[in-house]
Design an enzyme around this catalytic site. Structure first.
Site, short mmCIF file in Angstrom:
data_model
loop_
_atom_site.label_atom_id
_atom_site.label_comp_id
_atom_site.label_asym_id
_atom_site.label_seq_id
_atom_site.Cartn_x
_atom_site.Cartn_y
_atom_site.Cartn_z
N GLY A 98 0.83 -1.20 0.00
CA GLY A 98 0.00 0.00 0.00
C GLY A 98 0.86 1.25 0.00
N GLY B 16 -0.01 4.49 -0.92
CA GLY B 16 -0.79 5.70 -1.11
C GLY B 16 -0.11 6.87 -0.43
N GLY C 79 1.54 5.49 2.93
CA GLY C 79 2.47 4.40 2.66
C GLY C 79 3.67 4.85 1.85
N GLY D 174 -0.28 11.55 9.37
CA GLY D 174 -0.78 12.02 8.08
C GLY D 174 0.31 12.26 7.07
CE LYS E 147 -4.14 6.95 14.06
NZ LYS E 147 -5.20 7.02 13.10
CD GLU F 251 -7.42 13.42 14.16
OE1 GLU F 251 -8.10 13.14 13.15
OE2 GLU F 251 -6.28 12.95 14.38
CE1 TYR F 252 -12.94 11.14 13.78
CE2 TYR F 252 -15.32 11.37 13.84
CZ TYR F 252 -14.19 10.80 13.29
OH TYR F 252 -14.32 9.91 12.26
#
Length: 296
Positions: free
Chosen positions: A8, A10, A13, A115, A167, A174-175
């Site tokens: 992966g 992306g 990754g 991120g 996590k 975090e929300y």
């Protein structure tokens, strides 16, 4: 030299591969995108690794991850190890671990935060698994985590499932933090007293109790678009906020901030809320309050 197979490539990754390579770790990546992959298939990737192998999965949670684990169970050998670094639900981890354990393959779940900035800043890591498996993968974890004391960017949270559980709660928090900043921004925007909203928020970055990386990111967004007019107020959720609330209900733990933040995201997706239409109708019925008619 430490080797790693990485599935992966992306946004996260790909950057993880770059950070690992910069730390001297040999990474053989696999992705369906031929422009970024180092191998033509999972089988090809596994064949390029010396045993005992470590393979890190970085694909979407749910079926894609589960299917990848099944494929790896038929390609890897006894003594190899799999790390799931995606946002899998923690209850999936025992299923994956049991499947691999039947063939003598180890399993570690890793919650990864950072991120698109992780390549340069490092990734916060929360892992679950047997102590021996975690220790074996420590050179990889040390290469990925931020510089500084290990305990400030890495935690061995517990047995299999604990990393993804940690996590999940991290993302629930975090929300709530993001929602608080968002509501503060809207109040400042609505005020006729404050004349320079971006200046106020930028001024919170040093010396205030709300200074944080999320605040820094909000400042960055306001630098690019001072009133955020280029964006629609539509927000998806990854699922981890929902899972956090399920846990809160199961354990009878009050979580009003996280629940409000999640429900605010739901509200952002409604062009015309049926619930608020009902509220408007009720206010009109019992109090004669004015309502806005469709097309009026």
């Amino acid at each position: 030299m430490v080797q790693l197979g990485l599935i992966g490539l992306g946004k996260m990754g790909f950057n993880m591969r770059e950070r690992l390579r910069a730390a001297g770790i040999e990474v053989v990546g696999y992705d369906r995108n031929p422009e970024v992959t180092d191998s033509t298939s999972l089988e090809d990737m596994v064949s390029k690794l010396d045993g005992p192998r470590i393979v890190w999965i970085m694909v979407p949670a749910g079926d894609p991850t589960r299917q990848t684990v099944v494929e790896l169970s038929n390609l890897l050998a006894e003594g190899d190890m799999v790390i799931d670094g995606g946002n899998s639900k923690y209850t999936d981890d025992k299923v994956n671990a049991d499947l691999l354990a039947a063939k003598g393959i180890g399993y570690v779940d890793a919650g990864v935060s950072g991120g698109v900035w992780g390549k340069d800043n490092g990734y916060g890591l929360m892992v679950g698994g047997a102590a021996a498996d975690v220790e074996r993968a420590m050179p990889i974890f040390d290469a990925l985590r931020p510089d500084g004391p290990r305990e400030e960017g890495f935690s061995h949270a517990g047995s299999v499932g604990a990393g993804h559980y940690a996590k999940m709660i991290h993302n629930g928090i975090e929300y709530g933090m993001m929602q608080a900043f968002a509501e503060g921004f809207e109040l400042l925007e609505a005020s006729k007293v404050v004349e320079d909203v971006p200046a106020v928020i930028t001024g919170w970055q040093r010396g205030t109790v709300v200074r944080s990386w999320l605040l820094d990111l909000l400042v960055r967004a306001l630098d690019e678009d001072p009133e955020l007019d280029d964006l629609e107020g539509y927000v998806e959720d990854s699922g981890e906020g929902r899972w956090t609330l399920e846990e809160a209900i199961d354990h009878a733990v009050p979580a009003p901030v996280i629940s409000a933040a999640l429900f605010a995201r739901f509200a952002s997706r409604q062009e015309d809320s049926p619930a608020m239409r009902a509220v408007a109708a009720l206010r009109n019925q019992f109090g004669g309050h004015a309502v806005k008619k469709v097309g009026g």
